[in-house]
Design a protein around this motif. Structure first.
Motif, PDB file in Angstrom:
ATOM      1  N   ASN A   1       0.792  -1.224   0.000  1.00 27.20           N
ATOM      2  CA  ASN A   1       0.000   0.000   0.000  1.00 27.20           C
ATOM      3  C   ASN A   1       0.830   1.283   0.000  1.00 27.20           C
ATOM      4  N   THR A   2       2.151   1.173  -0.090  1.00 23.41           N
ATOM      5  CA  THR A   2       2.970   2.373  -0.185  1.00 23.41           C
ATOM      6  C   THR A   2       2.798   2.994  -1.575  1.00 23.41           C
ATOM      7  N   PRO A   3       3.074   4.285  -1.724  1.00 20.65           N
ATOM      8  CA  PRO A   3       2.989   4.902  -3.057  1.00 20.65           C
ATOM      9  C   PRO A   3       3.857   4.189  -4.095  1.00 20.65           C
ATOM     10  N   GLU A   4       5.020   3.706  -3.669  1.00 23.73           N
ATOM     11  CA  GLU A   4       5.903   3.008  -4.617  1.00 23.73           C
ATOM     12  C   GLU A   4       5.272   1.699  -5.094  1.00 23.73           C
TER      13      GLU A   4
ATOM     14  N   LEU B   1       2.125  -1.550  -9.181  1.00 22.38           N
ATOM     15  CA  LEU B   1       0.918  -2.227  -9.658  1.00 22.38           C
ATOM     16  C   LEU B   1       0.332  -1.509 -10.865  1.00 22.38           C
ATOM     17  N   THR B   2       0.289  -0.203 -10.809  1.00 21.56           N
ATOM     18  CA  THR B   2      -0.266   0.573 -11.920  1.00 21.56           C
ATOM     19  C   THR B   2       0.530   0.360 -13.193  1.00 21.56           C
ATOM     20  N   SER B   3       1.860   0.283 -13.045  1.00 22.36           N
ATOM     21  CA  SER B   3       2.721   0.110 -14.224  1.00 22.36           C
ATOM     22  C   SER B   3       2.496  -1.230 -14.919  1.00 22.36           C
ATOM     23  N   LEU B   4       1.951  -2.208 -14.191  1.00 24.90           N
ATOM     24  CA  LEU B   4       1.701  -3.519 -14.795  1.00 24.90           C
ATOM     25  C   LEU B   4       0.470  -3.524 -15.692  1.00 24.90           C
TER      26      LEU B   4
ATOM     27  N   LEU C   1      -5.325  -5.056   0.874  1.00 29.32           N
ATOM     28  CA  LEU C   1      -5.149  -4.020  -0.136  1.00 29.32           C
ATOM     29  C   LEU C   1      -6.072  -2.839   0.164  1.00 29.32           C
ATOM     30  N   LYS C   2      -5.490  -1.649   0.247  1.00 24.63           N
ATOM     31  CA  LYS C   2      -6.267  -0.432   0.441  1.00 24.63           C
ATOM     32  C   LYS C   2      -6.806   0.056  -0.909  1.00 24.63           C
ATOM     33  N   PRO C   3      -7.731   1.031  -0.883  1.00 23.37           N
ATOM     34  CA  PRO C   3      -8.374   1.451  -2.142  1.00 23.37           C
ATOM     35  C   PRO C   3      -7.409   1.814  -3.262  1.00 23.37           C
ATOM     36  N   ALA C   4      -6.318   2.486  -2.955  1.00 20.12           N
ATOM     37  CA  ALA C   4      -5.389   2.891  -4.016  1.00 20.12           C
ATOM     38  C   ALA C   4      -4.777   1.680  -4.710  1.00 20.12           C
ATOM     39  N   ALA C   5      -4.457   0.647  -3.925  1.00 23.05           N
ATOM     40  CA  ALA C   5      -3.883  -0.559  -4.526  1.00 23.05           C
ATOM     41  C   ALA C   5      -4.914  -1.280  -5.389  1.00 23.05           C
ATOM     42  N   LEU C   6      -6.142  -1.370  -4.899  1.00 25.71           N
ATOM     43  CA  LEU C   6      -7.193  -2.025  -5.684  1.00 25.71           C
ATOM     44  C   LEU C   6      -7.467  -1.270  -6.982  1.00 25.71           C
TER      45      LEU C   6
ATOM     46  N   ARG D   1      -7.736  -2.163 -13.744  1.00 23.40           N
ATOM     47  CA  ARG D   1      -8.947  -1.602 -14.371  1.00 23.40           C
ATOM     48  C   ARG D   1     -10.234  -2.086 -13.693  1.00 23.40           C
ATOM     49  N   LEU D   2     -10.272  -3.383 -13.331  1.00 19.31           N
ATOM     50  CA  LEU D   2     -11.474  -3.962 -12.732  1.00 19.31           C
ATOM     51  C   LEU D   2     -11.307  -4.251 -11.248  1.00 19.31           C
ATOM     52  N   GLY D   3     -10.229  -3.735 -10.651  1.00 15.66           N
ATOM     53  CA  GLY D   3     -10.004  -3.991  -9.235  1.00 15.66           C
ATOM     54  C   GLY D   3      -9.437  -5.379  -9.002  1.00 15.66           C
TER      55      GLY D   3
END
Length: 327
Positions: free
Chosen positions: A66-69, A74-77, A91-96, A100-102
């Motif tokens: 859940n860290t910004p890094e 995860l986003t880069s994948l 997993l917190k909301p930002a990670a989920l 695209r579909l959580g």
């Protein structure tokens, strides 16, 4: 779909392997940091990483997801969906939101029953006749999302936690694939799945080592369930309170419950029979019949081997070791 698998323990392995053979693209494994075996060590602490390495799948093991890094990773994948099972972090909301579909989560119970990290243990301990697996569309609330797929199975009368967990992990494969198909057709905004009934929620927290001590003031039926439910962790144990010697710790490997045919004045924890290769102990209600056990520092022995080698007799007392006060 483009998937990221998130898992650490053995419960997730059948699903991971099935996804690698499916028509979906598994781009990476995200797992917990765990040491690799060294020297003569043979058993891996991370079977998911072993599968990924063997199949040349990228492995990421952040300390916290859940860290910004980690969220940036995860986003880069660029995943369509996160597949979470036996991962070990919430997993917190930002990670989920990084996919695209959580995310979906494979859980080892019929939710909303047994939310938490030890659902298989609790289902056996409770004496449930059936259990199963649930796949939920994840929300920040632990195991609280809508249910997308379910599989149900009876619990065998002598089935242990590792045996049942292995069956459930295999059953989970079809449920996960069903959930993925459902999300693949989802418009991203319409309600999906079946909401969980909050009035039926029960908790399944992890057990501590001390929870494994057998309390003979309970019924034999409950203690036999405990022996099955607590394998391999935290284990079920007792102490042989030997007169004039240090108590001997005994890990109970296999045991069953039998009714007491006649009333007995023996207090709970008293050994009442050692015949026919069985170690029979009085409880508050019924008899606990031990068929295999492990003395401290030794291998697992059948009850017959233990009785022949250690000379335990009728009338011996089992129970908690006395607390020695430190001066």
């Amino acid at each position: 779909m483009r998937l990221v698998m998130m898992g650490t323990g053995p419960f997730a392995v059948p699903t991971f392997e099935a996804l690698l053979e499916s028509g979906h693209e598994v781009v990476a494994l995200v797992t917990r940091p765990t040491p690799t075996p060294k020297g003569r060590e043979k058993q891996s602490l991370n079977p998911m990483r072993d599968v990924a390495v063997a199949r040349q799948i990228a492995v990421h093991a952040p300390e916290s997801i859940n860290t910004p890094e980690s969220v940036a990773l995860l986003t880069s994948l660029a995943a369509d969906l996160l597949i979470v099972c036996d991962y070990g972090q919430i997993l917190k909301p930002a990670a989920l939101a990084a996919a695209r579909l959580g995310g979906i989560n494979l859980h080892g119970s019929l939710l909303p029953k047994y939310r938490g990290s030890a659902p298989v243990h609790w289902s056996i301990l409770a004496g449930d006749a059936t259990t199963g697996v649930s796949v939920i569309h994840m929300t920040p609330r632990l195991d609280g999302g809508p249910i997308l797929a379910v599989r149900e199975t009876p619990i065998g009368p002598e089935e242990t936690m590792p045996e049942l967990e292995l069956r459930l992990s295999t059953m989970g494969v079809a449920a996960v694939l069903e959930a993925i198909d459902l999300l693949e057709q989802w418009d991203g905004t319409s309600p999906i799945g079946t909401p969980q009934d909050a009035t039926l929620v029960t908790k399944a927290p992890r057990f501590a080592r001390g929870d494994g001590e057998l309390d003979y003031r309970r019924s034999a039926v409950l203690l036999a369930r405990q022996v099955r439910a607590f394998k391999p962790w935290p284990g079920s144990y007792t102490h042989w309170l030997r007169e004039g010697q240090q108590p001997l710790r005994l890990i109970i490997d296999r045991a069953t419950a039998e009714p007491a045919e006649t009333a007995s004045a023996a207090p709970p924890g008293t050994v009442v029979d050692v015949a026919h290769g069985k170690l029979t102990v009085m409880t508050a209600d019924g008899l606990l019949v031990v068929t295999s056990l492990q003395p401290a520092g030794k291998r697992v022995l059948s009850a017959a081997e233990f009785l022949n080698g250690y000379g335990l007799k009728v009338g011996a007392q089992l129970g908690p070791a006395p607390v020695v006060e430190k001066l």
